[in-house]
Design an enzyme around this catalytic site. Structure first.
Site, PDB file in Angstrom:
ATOM      1  N   LYS A 141       5.464   1.698  -3.070  1.00  0.00           N
ATOM      2  CA  LYS A 141       5.366   3.043  -3.644  1.00  0.00           C
ATOM      3  C   LYS A 141       5.630   2.948  -5.136  1.00  0.00           C
ATOM      4  O   LYS A 141       6.343   2.044  -5.585  1.00  0.00           O
ATOM      5  CB  LYS A 141       6.420   3.955  -3.012  1.00  0.00           C
ATOM      6  CG  LYS A 141       6.073   5.414  -3.088  1.00  0.00           C
ATOM      7  CD  LYS A 141       5.187   5.830  -1.922  1.00  0.00           C
ATOM      8  CE  LYS A 141       4.688   7.245  -2.034  1.00  0.00           C
ATOM      9  NZ  LYS A 141       4.055   7.680  -0.787  1.00  0.00           N
TER      10      LYS A 141
ATOM     11  N   SER B  73      -6.890   5.786   3.558  1.00  0.00           N
ATOM     12  CA  SER B  73      -6.929   4.873   2.411  1.00  0.00           C
ATOM     13  C   SER B  73      -7.340   3.478   2.859  1.00  0.00           C
ATOM     14  O   SER B  73      -8.113   2.797   2.183  1.00  0.00           O
ATOM     15  CB  SER B  73      -5.543   4.781   1.757  1.00  0.00           C
ATOM     16  OG  SER B  73      -5.334   5.854   0.860  1.00  0.00           O
TER      17      SER B  73
ATOM     18  N   GLN C 174       7.131   4.055   3.858  1.00  0.00           N
ATOM     19  CA  GLN C 174       5.726   3.627   3.874  1.00  0.00           C
ATOM     20  C   GLN C 174       5.540   2.351   4.697  1.00  0.00           C
ATOM     21  O   GLN C 174       4.519   2.192   5.373  1.00  0.00           O
ATOM     22  CB  GLN C 174       5.270   3.396   2.426  1.00  0.00           C
ATOM     23  CG  GLN C 174       3.767   3.415   2.239  1.00  0.00           C
ATOM     24  CD  GLN C 174       3.205   4.811   2.118  1.00  0.00           C
ATOM     25  OE1 GLN C 174       3.728   5.637   1.385  1.00  0.00           O
ATOM     26  NE2 GLN C 174       2.135   5.092   2.831  1.00  0.00           N
TER      27      GLN C 174
ATOM     28  N   ASN D  34      -2.878  19.121  -1.464  1.00  0.00           N
ATOM     29  CA  ASN D  34      -3.928  18.737  -0.504  1.00  0.00           C
ATOM     30  C   ASN D  34      -3.398  18.576   0.919  1.00  0.00           C
ATOM     31  O   ASN D  34      -4.117  18.842   1.879  1.00  0.00           O
ATOM     32  CB  ASN D  34      -4.696  17.491  -0.975  1.00  0.00           C
ATOM     33  CG  ASN D  34      -3.844  16.246  -0.947  1.00  0.00           C
ATOM     34  OD1 ASN D  34      -2.650  16.295  -1.267  1.00  0.00           O
ATOM     35  ND2 ASN D  34      -4.401  15.128  -0.554  1.00  0.00           N
TER      36      ASN D  34
ATOM     37  N   GLY E 241      -2.642   8.178  -4.418  1.00  0.00           N
ATOM     38  CA  GLY E 241      -1.956   9.357  -4.948  1.00  0.00           C
ATOM     39  C   GLY E 241      -0.734   9.735  -4.139  1.00  0.00           C
ATOM     40  O   GLY E 241      -0.445   9.169  -3.084  1.00  0.00           O
ATOM     41  N   ASP E 242       0.004  10.685  -4.658  1.00  0.00           N
ATOM     42  CA  ASP E 242       1.128  11.322  -3.977  1.00  0.00           C
ATOM     43  C   ASP E 242       1.349  12.616  -4.779  1.00  0.00           C
ATOM     44  O   ASP E 242       0.436  13.059  -5.490  1.00  0.00           O
ATOM     45  CB  ASP E 242       2.366  10.402  -3.969  1.00  0.00           C
ATOM     46  CG  ASP E 242       3.427  10.833  -2.949  1.00  0.00           C
ATOM     47  OD1 ASP E 242       3.307  10.475  -1.774  1.00  0.00           O
ATOM     48  OD2 ASP E 242       4.381  11.540  -3.332  1.00  0.00           O
TER      49      ASP E 242
ATOM     50  N   LYS F 262       0.859  -1.191   0.000  1.00  0.00           N
ATOM     51  CA  LYS F 262       0.000   0.000   0.000  1.00  0.00           C
ATOM     52  C   LYS F 262       0.883   1.224   0.000  1.00  0.00           C
ATOM     53  O   LYS F 262       1.815   1.338   0.806  1.00  0.00           O
ATOM     54  CB  LYS F 262      -0.877  -0.010   1.265  1.00  0.00           C
ATOM     55  CG  LYS F 262      -1.834   1.147   1.329  1.00  0.00           C
ATOM     56  CD  LYS F 262      -3.079   0.891   0.512  1.00  0.00           C
ATOM     57  CE  LYS F 262      -3.842   2.159   0.174  1.00  0.00           C
ATOM     58  NZ  LYS F 262      -3.341   2.832  -1.067  1.00  0.00           N
TER      59      LYS F 262
ATOM     60  N   LYS G 125       5.416   3.514   8.306  1.00  0.00           N
ATOM     61  CA  LYS G 125       4.243   4.363   8.512  1.00  0.00           C
ATOM     62  C   LYS G 125       2.979   3.511   8.581  1.00  0.00           C
ATOM     63  O   LYS G 125       2.147   3.661   9.473  1.00  0.00           O
ATOM     64  CB  LYS G 125       4.150   5.346   7.335  1.00  0.00           C
ATOM     65  CG  LYS G 125       3.004   6.303   7.407  1.00  0.00           C
ATOM     66  CD  LYS G 125       2.739   7.033   6.093  1.00  0.00           C
ATOM     67  CE  LYS G 125       3.967   7.575   5.414  1.00  0.00           C
ATOM     68  NZ  LYS G 125       3.656   8.568   4.367  1.00  0.00           N
TER      69      LYS G 125
ATOM     70  N   THR H 144      -4.578  13.513   5.101  1.00  0.00           N
ATOM     71  CA  THR H 144      -3.168  13.672   5.469  1.00  0.00           C
ATOM     72  C   THR H 144      -2.989  14.972   6.246  1.00  0.00           C
ATOM     73  O   THR H 144      -2.387  14.997   7.326  1.00  0.00           O
ATOM     74  CB  THR H 144      -2.266  13.643   4.220  1.00  0.00           C
ATOM     75  OG1 THR H 144      -2.637  12.523   3.421  1.00  0.00           O
ATOM     76  CG2 THR H 144      -0.800  13.536   4.600  1.00  0.00           C
TER      77      THR H 144
HETATM   78  N1  GLU Z   1       1.136   9.015  -0.654  1.00  0.00           N
HETATM   79  C1  GLU Z   1       0.582   8.992   0.659  1.00  0.00           C
HETATM   80  C2  GLU Z   1       1.658   8.704   1.685  1.00  0.00           C
HETATM   81  O1  GLU Z   1       2.788   9.125   1.507  1.00  0.00           O
HETATM   82  C3  GLU Z   1      -0.645   8.109   0.765  1.00  0.00           C
HETATM   83  C4  GLU Z   1      -0.478   6.684   0.390  1.00  0.00           C
HETATM   84  C5  GLU Z   1      -1.770   5.885   0.343  1.00  0.00           C
HETATM   85  O2  GLU Z   1      -2.839   6.420   0.651  1.00  0.00           O
HETATM   86  O3  GLU Z   1      -1.696   4.702  -0.007  1.00  0.00           O
HETATM   87  O4  GLU Z   1       1.447   8.104   2.704  1.00  0.00           O
END
Ligand code: GLU
Length: 454
Positions: A134, A386, A119, A249, A173-174, A98, A122, A218
């Site tokens: 990612k 998410s 990630q 955002n 997204g990112d 994810k 996190k 976020t």
């Molecule tokens: N890109 C975001 C992050 O850095 C969200 C990733 C997601 O929702 O999967 O955590």
């Protein structure tokens, strides 16, 4: 980007570090992300030899799978363009891979690996069943027409779709990828697979399986985490001067939520410069300019009138504040910026972006007693929401804004608590970097041990 003398590593960790450097030459952002985690893990490997015996760290630093692919597309003038696409499936011990997709010209393997590595921790810290990954491309969406963006997204997904699935890998997204891009990618996935598999992508628009609060999550999470961190030392955001960087955002909704907590949010930025608005940012106008018109903060300043001034080309960290919320991109707060923030009376920094603070800046800030929340804790609200979107898609349900926001806030308070407790348990009370790295690591490491050598 190791711009500070690193703390000496335990020899078992130093060996892992050497291997990462040798195996991933030139990928400085990835090196930096790994170093920052390894520096926290000394007390953990001392207490848990089982992690060392099972080579958990070596395995964690080596992605499970790395996909690099060509993305051909045709621009509006009829010229053929070629970009490079990436998906790094880093770790699936806790759930499907994810993590977001970034479209930006700076994207290369080192950036995607750093983001994927962050990630993993996190997502573990969120307490939700999601692994880490990612993706992205060096495609630059700036100045591209809607048709060009759509054709690019379709071509990107034509290759990527075979690696995805709601139980396998779930992008979102990112930077450079928002609801519009996710919509085009989901459309192409649906067309190729003939499956309305909503849970394969998150960050979708509300009308196509998206979740309430995902867009805001976020930024809201960053503000809530900051408030928790201040509360733990008997303070609050109320009445304090806040600067956010960026105007996407994350920045917009961090500013909005900080205002709801009583803060005065006086500046934000984009790659062209920054705007200072002493009356407090007008979030409605900012959203109009950035979200609907895809404009620049310079346009915001013009429309806002005499109270706001735009500084072309400057760094927003020139603006004094008590609370800094870096929500733009990696390594945006450097050592000199940190020194200036400290001098200006800054009491807290919370990372809305991923790794926006250089190691030297982190060292200066924490050394001066500034509260510091690393991105893998402070910005986890996005990916957590998410995961809530995935839950809703799996049960073909949709929750209200209020209910989803309450869930998000509960998750952020849980992350804060986990970081604070873990930091204290491992001998560094108040050190959110140590708390986040150790708590995230232990959750993933225990799952990896349970699953055997795979
Ligand atoms: N890109 C975001 C992050 O850095 C969200 C990733 C997601 O929702 O999967 O955590």
């Amino acid at each position: 980007m190791s711009d500070s003398p690193r703390r000496p590593l335990d020899e078992r960790l130093a060996a892992v570090h050497c291997q990462v450097l040798a195996r991933n030459p030139g990928e400085s952002e990835f090196h930096q992300a790994v170093e920052e985690v390894l520096e926290s893990l000394g007390p953990v490997v001392a207490k848990h030899p089982e992690y060392v015996e099972a080579a958990i760290l070596e395995r964690l630093c080596e992605p499970e799978r790395q996909i690099i692919f060509r993305v051909p597309w045709v621009d509006d003038a009829g010229a053929v363009r070629i970009n490079r696409g990436f998906r790094v499936e880093f770790n699936s011990a806790l759930g499907p891979y994810k993590g977001g997709i970034r479209f930006h010209p700076s994207v290369y393997a080192g950036v995607i690996k750093f983001l994927g590595f962050e990630q993993v921790f996190k997502n573990a810290l969120s307490g939700l069943p999601i692994g880490g990954g990612k993706g992205g491309s060096d495609f630059d969406p700036r100045g591209r027409s809607d048709g060009e963006v759509m054709r690019f997204c379709q071509s990107f997904m034509t290759e990527l779709h075979r690696h995805l699935g709601e139980h396998t890998d779930v992008p979102a997204g990112d930077i450079g990828v928002g609801e519009r891009e996710i919509g085009y990618m989901f459309g192409q996935y649906k067309r190729i697979t003939n499956r309305y598999e909503s849970g394969v992508l998150t960050g979708k628009g509300i009308g196509v399986g998206g979740a309430q609060v995902r867009r805001e999550a976020t930024g809201y999470g960053v503000a809530v985490f900051t408030e928790e961190m201040l509360k733990a030392t008997g303070r609050s955001m109320s009445g304090r001067r806040v600067v956010v960087s960026g105007s996407g955002n994350v920045a917009i909704y961090a500013a909005e939520r900080a205002q709801r907590l009583g803060a005065e949010v006086v500046a934000c930025s984009d790659s062209g410069g920054y705007v200072v608005d002493d009356g407090g940012l007008d979030i409605g106008l900012l959203r109009q300019v950035k979200e609907r018109e895809r404009g620049r903060v310079a346009d915001y300043a013009t429309r806002r009138g005499p109270g706001a001034r735009h500084v072309e080309g400057g760094s927003v960290w020139e603006v004094p504040c008590e609370i800094a919320l870096p929500c733009a991109t990696q390594n945006e707060i450097t050592g000199p910026d940190a020194a200036r923030l400290i001098e200006g009376g800054c009491i807290a920094v919370a990372e809305g972006a991923n790794m926006p603070t250089t190691p030297e800046a982190v060292r200066l800030l924490t050394g001066a007693g500034v509260l510091f929340a690393p991105g893998k804790a402070a910005n986890a609200g996005g990916v957590a929401t998410s995961a809530l979107e995935m839950q809703q898609n799996a049960s073909r349900d949709s929750w209200t804004f209020e209910y989803t926001e309450a869930r998000l806030e509960e998750i952020m308070r849980g992350i804060h608590e986990r970081c604070a407790t873990t930091a204290a348990e491992y001998g560094s009370p108040g050190d959110y970097v140590a708390g986040a790295n150790i708590a995230g690591f232990i959750a993933v490491a225990d799952a990896m041990l349970a699953l055997g050598l795979v």
